[in-house]
Scaffold this motif. Sequence first.
Motif, PDB file in Angstrom:
ATOM      1  N   PHE A 259      40.388  63.323  81.150  1.00 36.67           N
ATOM      2  CA  PHE A 259      40.412  63.000  79.854  1.00 36.67           C
ATOM      3  C   PHE A 259      39.042  62.453  78.780  1.00 36.67           C
ATOM      4  O   PHE A 259      39.579  62.354  77.155  1.00 36.67           O
ATOM      5  N   ALA A 260      38.594  62.026  79.136  1.00 38.22           N
ATOM      6  CA  ALA A 260      37.128  62.553  78.263  1.00 38.22           C
ATOM      7  C   ALA A 260      36.853  63.564  77.200  1.00 38.22           C
ATOM      8  O   ALA A 260      36.961  63.279  76.565  1.00 38.22           O
ATOM      9  N   ARG A 261      37.176  65.037  78.295  1.00 30.97           N
ATOM     10  CA  ARG A 261      37.015  66.213  77.895  1.00 30.97           C
ATOM     11  C   ARG A 261      38.330  66.539  76.542  1.00 30.97           C
ATOM     12  O   ARG A 261      37.560  66.897  75.780  1.00 30.97           O
ATOM     13  N   LEU A 262      39.362  66.456  77.536  1.00 33.26           N
ATOM     14  CA  LEU A 262      40.701  65.954  76.259  1.00 33.26           C
ATOM     15  C   LEU A 262      40.047  66.156  74.970  1.00 33.26           C
ATOM     16  O   LEU A 262      40.401  65.711  73.943  1.00 33.26           O
ATOM     17  N   LEU A 263      39.327  64.187  74.492  1.00 34.05           N
ATOM     18  CA  LEU A 263      39.439  63.531  73.986  1.00 34.05           C
ATOM     19  C   LEU A 263      38.389  63.960  72.989  1.00 34.05           C
ATOM     20  O   LEU A 263      38.411  64.447  72.188  1.00 34.05           O
ATOM     21  N   ALA A 264      37.595  64.648  73.537  1.00 37.35           N
ATOM     22  CA  ALA A 264      36.519  65.586  72.558  1.00 37.35           C
ATOM     23  C   ALA A 264      36.567  66.827  72.527  1.00 37.35           C
ATOM     24  O   ALA A 264      36.484  67.296  70.539  1.00 37.35           O
ATOM     25  N   ASP A 265      37.547  67.987  72.965  1.00 30.70           N
ATOM     26  CA  ASP A 265      37.230  69.244  72.976  1.00 30.70           C
ATOM     27  C   ASP A 265      38.608  68.757  72.242  1.00 30.70           C
ATOM     28  O   ASP A 265      38.553  69.964  70.815  1.00 30.70           O
ATOM     29  N   HIS A 266      39.391  67.944  71.573  1.00 37.18           N
ATOM     30  CA  HIS A 266      40.731  68.132  69.974  1.00 37.18           C
ATOM     31  C   HIS A 266      40.732  66.948  69.384  1.00 37.18           C
ATOM     32  O   HIS A 266      41.185  66.444  68.536  1.00 37.18           O
ATOM     33  N   ALA A 267      39.608  66.016  68.870  1.00 39.65           N
ATOM     34  CA  ALA A 267      39.903  65.136  68.467  1.00 39.65           C
ATOM     35  C   ALA A 267      40.326  64.282  68.894  1.00 39.65           C
ATOM     36  O   ALA A 267      41.040  63.599  66.967  1.00 39.65           O
ATOM     37  N   ILE A 268      40.835  63.508  68.525  1.00 45.59           N
ATOM     38  CA  ILE A 268      42.170  62.875  69.372  1.00 45.59           C
ATOM     39  C   ILE A 268      41.723  61.240  68.848  1.00 45.59           C
ATOM     40  O   ILE A 268      40.344  61.377  69.105  1.00 45.59           O
ATOM     41  N   THR A 269      42.331  60.697  67.994  1.00 49.46           N
ATOM     42  CA  THR A 269      42.121  59.841  67.556  1.00 49.46           C
ATOM     43  C   THR A 269      43.031  59.088  67.789  1.00 49.46           C
ATOM     44  O   THR A 269      42.728  57.314  67.912  1.00 49.46           O
ATOM     45  N   ASP A 270      44.345  58.658  68.006  1.00 48.52           N
ATOM     46  CA  ASP A 270      45.688  57.941  68.916  1.00 48.52           C
ATOM     47  C   ASP A 270      45.854  58.353  70.256  1.00 48.52           C
ATOM     48  O   ASP A 270      45.915  59.605  70.709  1.00 48.52           O
ATOM     49  N   ILE A 271      46.206  57.323  71.221  1.00 46.52           N
ATOM     50  CA  ILE A 271      46.642  58.033  72.009  1.00 46.52           C
ATOM     51  C   ILE A 271      47.947  56.962  72.649  1.00 46.52           C
ATOM     52  O   ILE A 271      47.588  56.381  71.683  1.00 46.52           O
ATOM     53  N   VAL A 272      48.930  57.573  72.795  1.00 43.77           N
ATOM     54  CA  VAL A 272      50.753  57.020  72.989  1.00 43.77           C
ATOM     55  C   VAL A 272      50.997  57.185  74.527  1.00 43.77           C
ATOM     56  O   VAL A 272      50.242  58.506  74.868  1.00 43.77           O
ATOM     57  N   LEU A 273      51.353  56.384  74.703  1.00 42.36           N
ATOM     58  CA  LEU A 273      51.584  55.726  76.109  1.00 42.36           C
ATOM     59  C   LEU A 273      52.812  54.780  76.449  1.00 42.36           C
ATOM     60  O   LEU A 273      53.411  53.500  76.160  1.00 42.36           O
ATOM     61  N   TYR A 274      53.986  54.377  77.437  1.00 40.23           N
ATOM     62  CA  TYR A 274      54.604  53.538  78.075  1.00 40.23           C
ATOM     63  C   TYR A 274      54.366  52.833  79.351  1.00 40.23           C
ATOM     64  O   TYR A 274      53.974  53.194  80.094  1.00 40.23           O
ATOM     65  N   GLY A 275      53.686  51.728  78.428  1.00 37.91           N
ATOM     66  CA  GLY A 275      53.538  50.653  80.000  1.00 37.91           C
ATOM     67  C   GLY A 275      51.511  51.284  79.803  1.00 37.91           C
ATOM     68  O   GLY A 275      51.325  52.120  80.121  1.00 37.91           O
ATOM     69  N   ASP A 276      51.191  49.477  80.269  1.00 34.93           N
ATOM     70  CA  ASP A 276      48.941  49.774  79.349  1.00 34.93           C
ATOM     71  C   ASP A 276      48.635  49.572  81.284  1.00 34.93           C
ATOM     72  O   ASP A 276      47.819  49.457  81.249  1.00 34.93           O
ATOM     73  N   THR A 277      49.648  49.485  82.534  1.00 34.00           N
ATOM     74  CA  THR A 277      48.950  49.091  83.559  1.00 34.00           C
ATOM     75  C   THR A 277      48.953  50.346  84.747  1.00 34.00           C
ATOM     76  O   THR A 277      48.045  49.863  85.977  1.00 34.00           O
ATOM     77  N   ARG A 278      49.846  50.911  84.828  1.00 34.35           N
ATOM     78  CA  ARG A 278      49.696  52.277  85.747  1.00 34.35           C
ATOM     79  C   ARG A 278      48.374  52.864  85.657  1.00 34.35           C
ATOM     80  O   ARG A 278      47.736  52.763  84.650  1.00 34.35           O
ATOM     81  N   PRO A 279      47.609  53.341  86.871  1.00 30.32           N
ATOM     82  CA  PRO A 279      46.230  53.555  87.149  1.00 30.32           C
ATOM     83  C   PRO A 279      45.601  54.636  86.184  1.00 30.32           C
ATOM     84  O   PRO A 279      44.604  53.862  85.307  1.00 30.32           O
ATOM     85  N   ILE A 280      46.260  55.536  85.249  1.00 26.80           N
ATOM     86  CA  ILE A 280      46.091  56.670  84.881  1.00 26.80           C
ATOM     87  C   ILE A 280      45.980  56.191  83.279  1.00 26.80           C
ATOM     88  O   ILE A 280      45.006  56.271  82.717  1.00 26.80           O
ATOM     89  N   HIS A 281      46.854  54.913  83.348  1.00 26.64           N
ATOM     90  CA  HIS A 281      47.159  54.349  81.711  1.00 26.64           C
ATOM     91  C   HIS A 281      45.918  53.544  81.447  1.00 26.64           C
ATOM     92  O   HIS A 281      45.504  53.066  80.230  1.00 26.64           O
ATOM     93  N   ALA A 282      45.661  52.883  82.136  1.00 28.54           N
ATOM     94  CA  ALA A 282      44.709  50.989  82.847  1.00 28.54           C
ATOM     95  C   ALA A 282      43.368  52.516  81.704  1.00 28.54           C
ATOM     96  O   ALA A 282      42.348  52.277  81.264  1.00 28.54           O
ATOM     97  N   GLN A 283      42.901  53.493  83.065  1.00 28.91           N
ATOM     98  CA  GLN A 283      41.683  53.962  82.934  1.00 28.91           C
ATOM     99  C   GLN A 283      41.425  54.762  81.510  1.00 28.91           C
ATOM    100  O   GLN A 283      40.488  54.391  81.057  1.00 28.91           O
ATOM    101  N   ALA A 284      42.910  55.255  81.111  1.00 26.33           N
ATOM    102  CA  ALA A 284      42.615  55.720  79.496  1.00 26.33           C
ATOM    103  C   ALA A 284      42.947  54.873  78.535  1.00 26.33           C
ATOM    104  O   ALA A 284      41.271  55.362  77.224  1.00 26.33           O
ATOM    105  N   ILE A 285      43.650  53.667  78.809  1.00 28.05           N
ATOM    106  CA  ILE A 285      43.085  52.811  77.763  1.00 28.05           C
ATOM    107  C   ILE A 285      41.254  52.195  77.712  1.00 28.05           C
ATOM    108  O   ILE A 285      40.982  52.019  76.804  1.00 28.05           O
ATOM    109  N   ALA A 286      40.667  52.380  78.704  1.00 31.92           N
ATOM    110  CA  ALA A 286      39.643  51.832  78.341  1.00 31.92           C
ATOM    111  C   ALA A 286      38.435  52.647  77.996  1.00 31.92           C
ATOM    112  O   ALA A 286      37.579  52.096  77.318  1.00 31.92           O
TER     113      ALA A 286
END
Length: 428
Positions: free
Chosen positions: A67-94
Amino acid sequence: MSNPAPRQFLFLQGPHGPFFGRLSKMLRAAGVGTRRVGFNRGDQHFWHDNNSFHPFTDAPEAWPDTFARLLADHAITDIVLYGDTRPIHAQAIALARAKGLTIHVFEEGYLRPYWVTYERNGTNGNSALMQTSVADMRHALAHADLDQAEAPAQWGDMRQHIFYGAAYHAMVLLANRRYHQFRPHRAQTVNQEFRLYLKRLVLMPFLWADRVQATARIRAGGFPYHLALLQLEHDSNFQHHSPFTTGAEFLALVIEGFARGAPTHHHLVFKAHPLEDGRVPQRREVRRLARQFGVEDRVHYVRGGKLAQLLDHARSAVTVNSTAAQQVLWRGLPLKVFGKAVYAKPEFVSIQPLTDFFAQPARPDSRAYRDYRHYLLETSQVAGGFYSTSGRRQLLRQVVDMMLATDDPYVALNSGTAAPRQQLRIVK
């Protein structure tokens, strides 16, 4: 002077079905870039563009670095998700929060069925609403004049919700070879989830007949009753924002409190969640506990269905933190809540011990609740739905502009930059 680079939105997991794909297309039409990370074949199936799709096929332990590599490689400014507690989403939000990115979180509507929830950074127990008092809401509403819509009595797109859930799990079950390291965020295997969705689709006519009969018996019984609103035990709101680890713990607490506190001519009705699929034996456990506490002739169980038919004659309601409690408060009925919930404000949720609540429940401050509800309709509640075609159309007319706005919905209302809100149009 060169124009600034367009914003880049990275989508993670969304509601079952095509909503995230439709949302991405409209964001692109607005001039921003979109990409999607897929964790299984179901995610991939509902995305419209292979060139912007990033399959995550590694072990879950590799996700934060990917996830960190995707953010850097594609100059991500925003993330979009459904539900904030599943592990992959909680890690991404942090990680996204640490980098100062904008975090767009969707969830089922707090005022469901004909609204969905859109917030920044978190929902439910992680929502900004948890730290917002009714007094703060009233101050923000000083210049707002939206007409308040009635609270509808049923979920607007239940059939479509179940259909897309079955289709999603079928894709994961039958075509997931590329994602062989995928692990679902729930305890059930993908095969078990698919079988549960399929079973529910097949049994819908029989379940309908059972709940119609159960509801009719209660309405014709002529006894006062209290309503217990049940939730899905595997739901993130139950697992992460309540004091219980299993639904059976809640059942035992409520039945014991009812047996000790309620007048002996009162009854207790348990209403199952509309998507309850039998993975836990709720009805059997209710009957066992009712016998244990000597109230088996005063306790009832209803499978899903329209909440209004039961609320119209109820004396009070109890729940862990179900969003269905909003309909209880809308009718001015006493409500007892055990978990963290955005509506658990002292003005309209009882703080009585459970036995005292069943004996003589305190009524809510209905005026305070109406102000709270008005605040939600002016901010995080967006008319429409994820699953039906007409519901998605209505939702997209408003939510894209909200996502592109600088301020989140709550700040926008406070600062006077909030766009006019759509009036509710019932979608089927």
